[in-house]
Design an enzyme around this catalytic site. Structure first.
Site, PDB file in Angstrom:
ATOM      1  N   CYS A 169       0.821  -1.247   0.066  1.00 26.93           N
ATOM      2  CA  CYS A 169      -0.038  -0.184  -0.106  1.00 26.93           C
ATOM      3  C   CYS A 169       1.119   1.236  -0.001  1.00 26.93           C
ATOM      4  O   CYS A 169       1.584   1.366   1.017  1.00 26.93           O
ATOM      5  CB  CYS A 169      -0.839  -0.031   1.280  1.00 26.93           C
ATOM      6  SG  CYS A 169      -1.438   1.450   1.999  1.00 26.93           S
ATOM      7  N   CYS A 193       0.565   4.099   2.641  1.00 30.13           N
ATOM      8  CA  CYS A 193       1.131   3.343   4.049  1.00 30.13           C
ATOM      9  C   CYS A 193       2.789   3.503   4.158  1.00 30.13           C
ATOM     10  O   CYS A 193       3.201   3.639   5.091  1.00 30.13           O
ATOM     11  CB  CYS A 193       0.928   1.866   4.064  1.00 30.13           C
ATOM     12  SG  CYS A 193      -0.864   1.373   4.163  1.00 30.13           S
TER      13      CYS A 193
END
Lengths: 326, 106
Positions: free
Chosen positions: B28, B31
């Site tokens: 991600c 993230c």
């Protein structure tokens, strides 16, 4: 305190502008709602020159950020609500005194600045239906590559008939139990390869000429109301909104000229129609939405902002490009 | 600190001090923008009575599911075994720091 330049947006354009303006020793603030923009969600970058090994976009943006900070740029993650231009006759920039600059208001703070660079790129389009905002991150998702894995063996709806919609539906068909692909048009606009893949996937049900009217649930998404000939309710655990990207510039339209697509109109020197406001990257009408182009335009906008402050006698002190703060 | 479905109970729910949990996944992008901020805060707040920890949602889906994490990065702050605040998306470092400092001072 008065900043020399406030950059709105922290993607390739904004972070490069931050790098260049801080290297010119301009007091620089980057304000953005997120870090890395669209690049940060790209999986592999193969076309950013000089950077080999296909780094993911987040890694590349992390390095952009580090580099800008190393020369003194500040970064704040806030949503900008408005920009107030200086009252006419405007702009005696000397020492940035007598509150003659712009005021940038975020949801939390007010910041004063001599110049502004708009570099906030494109935002994903929203459906604008009831329940969409309420259930954001509670089943309503805009990034399939980010959030698809949360829907293993669940039922999801994907909205969008273009490449990003069909891409998301294909990705989700391998993860979710069942995928409804909803498109308001009669046929898809996506590439034919994608369309064939969708036809092959057994767990994708295509709903054409259809629109979501409402997203419902208690604490998270539980169902959607679909309208075509008549309305019906379908149980879903998630809704992926994939209807493309657009510049979110409505709030600026009294300040700078915007074209029909919503892009900020700039000249070849990144100047907008408003003196002291510059723009760079995907939010502008410059052709080609590319990382390297946004970075280049960001550099240009920062140098233009520097020249503008200098011409108006607002520079604190002349500092060469190599004057590294630390 | 890395959390898992196995150690979540002992490290977070039974913790004597507040715990910030960063729900993330390696694939991600956002993230990866959040991760280094958590690392910096861990270092800057190491003398405070609190914990900062990361939980990989791929490896620990049960915990992510239990707290209805459906988008990452998500940060949940736990105090006395209960989630007291949930934040989704990349967060401002300074604000997060202020929030955590207030939490331990109260």
């Amino acid at each position: 305190m008065i900043y020399d330049v406030i950059i709105i947006g922290a993607g390739a354009g904004g972070l490069t502008a931050g790098l260049y303006s801080s290297r010119r020793n301009l007091k620089t603030l980057v304000i953005s709602k997120d870090l890395g923009g669209q690049t940060a969600i790209a999986t592999e970058i193969e076309n950013y020159p000089g950077v080999l090994g296909q780094p993911n976009g987040a890694k590349l943006m992390q390095d952009f950020k580090k580099q800008a900070i190393s020369f003194g740029a500040e970064i704040k993650l806030e949503l900008v609500n408005s920009i107030e231009p200086p009252a006419p006759p405007a702009l005696s920039l000397s020492n940035g005194s007598n509150d003659s600059g712009f005021v940038v208001k975020t949801e939390k703070e007010k910041y004063e600045t001599k110049t502004i660079i708009l570099a906030f790129g494109l935002s994903h389009r929203e459906l604008g239906v009831k329940g969409e905002k309420e259930f954001a991150a509670k089943g309503v998702a805009y990034c399939a590559t980010c959030d698809a894995p949360f829907f293993k063996q669940k039922t999801v709806a994907v909205v969008g008939g273009g490449n990003s919609g069909l891409d998301a539906a294909e990705l989700l068909s391998g993860i979710a139990k069942k995928v409804y692909l909803i498109h308001r048009g009669e046929s898809f606009t996506a590439e034919s390869v994608l369309q064939k893949n969708i036809q092959k996937a057994e767990n994708i049900e295509v709903l054409l000429n259809s629109e979501i009217k409402e997203i419902k649930g208690q604490t998270k998404v539980e169902s959607i109301i679909i309208a075509n000939a008549k309305e019906k309710e379908i149980k879903v655990d998630g809704v992926f909104v994939q209807i493309g990207y657009a510049p979110k510039t409505d709030w600026l339209k009294d300040l700078v000229k915007i074209n029909q697509k919503g892009e900020v109109i700039t000249d070849e020197n990144c100047r907008t129609s408003h003196p002291g406001i510059f723009a760079a990257g995907d939010v502008t009408d410059a052709p080609y939405k590319q990382i390297v182009i946004s970075a280049g335009e960001g550099a240009k906008a920062a140098l233009q902002a520097y020249d503008y402050i200098k011409r108006n006698g607002g520079l604190n002190k002349e500092t060469p490009d190599w004057g590294r703060n630390k | 600190m890395q959390l898992t479905d196995q150690n979540f109970d002992s490290e977070v729910l039974k913790s004597d001090v507040p715990v910030l949990v960063d729900f993330f996944a390696p694939w991600c992008g956002p993230c990866q923008m959040m991760g280094p901020i958590i690392d910096e805060l861990t270092e800057e707040l190491k003398d405070k009575k609190l914990k900062l920890a990361k939980l990989n949602v791929d490896e620990s889906p049960k915990t992510a599911g239990k707290y209805n994490v459906m988008s990452i990065p998500t940060i949940i702050i736990f105090k006395a075994g209960e989630p007291t605040e949930t934040l989704t998306g990349v967060q401002n470092k300074e604000e997060l720091k202020k929030k955590l400092e207030e939490l331990v001072n109260n």
